[in-house]
Design a protein around this motif. Structure first.
Motif, PDB file in Angstrom:
ATOM      1  N   PRO A 253       0.826  -1.214   0.000  1.00 60.02           N
ATOM      2  CA  PRO A 253       0.000   0.000   0.000  1.00 60.02           C
ATOM      3  C   PRO A 253       0.861   1.266   0.000  1.00 60.02           C
ATOM      4  O   PRO A 253       2.078   1.211   0.165  1.00 60.02           O
ATOM      5  N   LEU A 254       0.179   2.452  -0.134  1.00 62.04           N
ATOM      6  CA  LEU A 254       0.774   3.745   0.196  1.00 62.04           C
ATOM      7  C   LEU A 254       0.374   4.072   1.628  1.00 62.04           C
ATOM      8  O   LEU A 254      -0.809   4.125   1.951  1.00 62.04           O
ATOM      9  N   VAL A 255       1.373   4.283   2.473  1.00 65.03           N
ATOM     10  CA  VAL A 255       1.150   4.667   3.867  1.00 65.03           C
ATOM     11  C   VAL A 255       1.480   6.150   3.988  1.00 65.03           C
ATOM     12  O   VAL A 255       2.580   6.582   3.653  1.00 65.03           O
ATOM     13  N   LYS A 256       0.513   6.930   4.462  1.00 66.74           N
ATOM     14  CA  LYS A 256       0.697   8.374   4.540  1.00 66.74           C
ATOM     15  C   LYS A 256       1.234   8.792   5.917  1.00 66.74           C
ATOM     16  O   LYS A 256       1.431   7.974   6.802  1.00 66.74           O
ATOM     17  N   GLY A 257       1.440  10.103   6.073  1.00 67.09           N
ATOM     18  CA  GLY A 257       2.138  10.654   7.223  1.00 67.09           C
ATOM     19  C   GLY A 257       1.570  10.232   8.574  1.00 67.09           C
ATOM     20  O   GLY A 257       0.377  10.360   8.822  1.00 67.09           O
ATOM     21  N   GLY A 258       2.441   9.733   9.439  1.00 72.54           N
ATOM     22  CA  GLY A 258       2.060   9.402  10.800  1.00 72.54           C
ATOM     23  C   GLY A 258       1.241   8.147  10.965  1.00 72.54           C
ATOM     24  O   GLY A 258       0.870   7.796  12.092  1.00 72.54           O
ATOM     25  N   ALA A 259       0.947   7.435   9.878  1.00 73.35           N
ATOM     26  CA  ALA A 259       0.132   6.220   9.976  1.00 73.35           C
ATOM     27  C   ALA A 259       0.957   5.075  10.544  1.00 73.35           C
ATOM     28  O   ALA A 259       2.187   5.053  10.471  1.00 73.35           O
ATOM     29  N   GLN A 260       0.261   4.094  11.102  1.00 70.75           N
ATOM     30  CA  GLN A 260       0.891   2.921  11.706  1.00 70.75           C
ATOM     31  C   GLN A 260       0.294   1.663  11.086  1.00 70.75           C
ATOM     32  O   GLN A 260      -0.907   1.426  11.193  1.00 70.75           O
ATOM     33  N   VAL A 261       1.147   0.860  10.430  1.00 71.66           N
ATOM     34  CA  VAL A 261       0.682  -0.268   9.627  1.00 71.66           C
ATOM     35  C   VAL A 261       1.522  -1.496   9.920  1.00 71.66           C
ATOM     36  O   VAL A 261       2.744  -1.406  10.065  1.00 71.66           O
ATOM     37  N   ALA A 262       0.855  -2.648   9.980  1.00 67.74           N
ATOM     38  CA  ALA A 262       1.533  -3.936  10.033  1.00 67.74           C
ATOM     39  C   ALA A 262       1.201  -4.726   8.782  1.00 67.74           C
ATOM     40  O   ALA A 262       0.032  -4.781   8.371  1.00 67.74           O
ATOM     41  N   MET A 263       2.203  -5.334   8.160  1.00 63.03           N
ATOM     42  CA  MET A 263       2.041  -6.163   6.973  1.00 63.03           C
ATOM     43  C   MET A 263       2.676  -7.519   7.238  1.00 63.03           C
ATOM     44  O   MET A 263       3.880  -7.606   7.463  1.00 63.03           O
ATOM     45  N   VAL A 264       1.862  -8.587   7.190  1.00 59.90           N
ATOM     46  CA  VAL A 264       2.359  -9.925   7.503  1.00 59.90           C
ATOM     47  C   VAL A 264       1.891 -10.898   6.428  1.00 59.90           C
ATOM     48  O   VAL A 264       0.680 -11.025   6.172  1.00 59.90           O
TER      49      VAL A 264
END
Length: 467
Positions: A253-264
């Protein structure tokens, strides 16, 4: 972030493709889906407790018509008030005719697995504004609808809009004009970072979904817009587990400013110009202090295809804001199995990649496969109703396995909207575990035995020994 070289990756991938063609798209026969025909069918991949129970305990609402609205329609069911579980006594195609669906009422479970055959929504998208929602086993095929270029028909196939406590699992999202599956909302609500994060999407799980063939040059007002997933500024606790992004130009994905993402354990196939990327744009954050974003990526696979830029990195950094990153056992290869770089950047800006030696998101409770096992496993179980796949899903997944397929501009390039026959069957409440929305006897409606290949009449005759 590490790259694990595999000396014979091409041969391994071919073996994986043959296995998929023979058995891996057979959920009934594979331990991934069901242990025995009479045991409760369930995924064998553990994950932490979901952030919501959706509409569990609420009233049952039956969808009884494929009409786009009115009594017994899907639209009427999702707009109803109060805790509710939406089940289907009809399967087939719901043509929304260019009307987008909006979910605002909370405490909702949509159980597409209850339908007698796949439920496919066409010429539409869903924006979820509510909270405590679970959506399972739906197919959304948005499409260009013959709209002129730049005309402004530009829905997401699915997006949360300042929603929270959401689980989207085993859905298929194709042919979006904006993103295929996203987590979005306002960038700044209130005065503090905590306010911003509370005012937009948070605690969203995307699990076992197919997000494919975002349309490139269609009707979007910006022109080219084949995008996988946008994870908007300041969204938090966004999880992608065992999904497939295929044939999207960018944003996987595109993750924008300050976002918190987990990819597994996700698969990214045939990304065009960017795969995973992070961007806090100064033009969008004017007057606000920057917030460092976070990505935790473990056991993911990126594989180049026909439209993938040479040398495309797994992760690219743009904009002005910094990104904290934890990566482990991720693979990136081109269409020939040769290694691709793990990191690159776009824009000559001050953004920094801050690597972490420990996960930035909680990974406790997940079954995390080695990246070398991800492709075969995920392709066998991803998307809507893997026991009863739609021909377009079969096409996309087989092409991923075979290293085929392209980024497209219009759904007609791959056969256009489906015309599945309507099927009906009553929903028998006593036959289902209403807590898990699984059939008590382990047999899902429409469950098939045999490889789910899309074969021509000639191919069928050859498989049966005919001429």
């Amino acid at each position: 972030m590490t790259f694990l070289p595999t000396p014979r990756l091409r041969d391994v991938r071919l073996r994986h493709a043959r296995l998929l063609l023979a058995t891996a798209l057979l959920p009934l026969a594979a331990p991934v889906w069901a242990e025995t025909p009479n045991a409760p069918a369930q995924t064998s991949f553990a994950h932490p407790a979901d952030p919501t129970k959706g509409g569990a305990g609420g009233r049952i609402i039956r969808v009884t018509t494929l009409a786009k609205d009115g009594p017994g329609s899907f639209k009427e069911a999702i707009e109803a008030k109060g805790p509710r579980i939406v089940v289907f006594e009809v399967g087939g195609v719901i043509d929304m005719g260019g009307t987008e669906l909006v979910i605002k009422e909370p405490f909702l479970t949509i159980a597409g697995q209850t339908a007698p055959s796949p439920v496919t929504l066409i010429r539409t998208g869903i924006d979820l504004h509510g909270h405590d929602v679970i959506i399972s086993h739906l197919r959304i095929m948005t499409g260009a609808m013959d709209k002129p270029h730049f005309s402004g028909w530009e829905p997401d196939a699915f997006s949360t809009v300042a929603a929270h406590n959401v689980v989207i699992e085993h859905c298929s999202f194709l042919w979006a004009i904006d993103e295929n599956m996203s987590a979005s909302g306002p960038r700044f609500t209130g005065k503090t970072v905590q306010d911003w994060r509370a005012g937009t999407s948070h605690d969203v799980v995307y699990r076992e979904n197919l997000a494919a063939e975002g349309l490139a040059f269609a009707s979007h007002s910006k022109g080219e817009h084949s995008k996988g997933s946008l994870i908007h500024d300041n969204t938090t606790n966004i999880t992608f587990y065992r999904n497939v992004w295929a044939h999207n130009v960018e944003r996987s994905p595109l993750v924008k400013g300050g976002a918190q993402v987990a990819m597994v354990n996700n698969i990214i196939y045939n990304p065009g110009h960017r795969a995973v990327h992070y961007n806090l744009m100064a033009l969008e954050w004017a007057g606000h202090d920057y917030v460092t974003g976070e990505i935790t990526a473990v056991g993911n696979v990126m594989r180049g295809g026909n439209q993938t830029d040479p040398g495309l990195p797994f992760l690219m950094l743009g904009g002005d804001g910094d990104l904290a990153f934890y990566g482990k056992d991720n693979r990136a290869v081109d269409r020939h199995g040769l290694p691709l770089p793990m990191f690159g950047r776009y824009g000559e800006t001050k953004a920094k990649l801050i690597t972490s030696d420990k996960p930035l998101a909680k990974l406790d409770g997940y079954t995390i496969l080695p990246s070398g096992d991800v492709e075969t496993s995920v392709l066998s179980s991803v998307g809507a109703r893997p026991w009863d796949r739609d021909p377009q899903d079969i096409r996309v997944l087989f092409f991923v396995a075979e290293g085929r397929g392209d980024i497209i501009d219009d759904e007609k390039q791959v056969g256009g909207y489906p015309h599945a026959a309507e099927k009906r069957a009553p929903f028998v409440e006593a036959a289902w575990d209403l807590t898990t929305m699984t059939p008590k006897n382990g047999a899902y409606p429409g469950q098939k035995v045999g490889a789910q290949e899309k074969l021509s009449d000639r191919d069928k005759a050859m498989r049966q020994g005919g001429v």
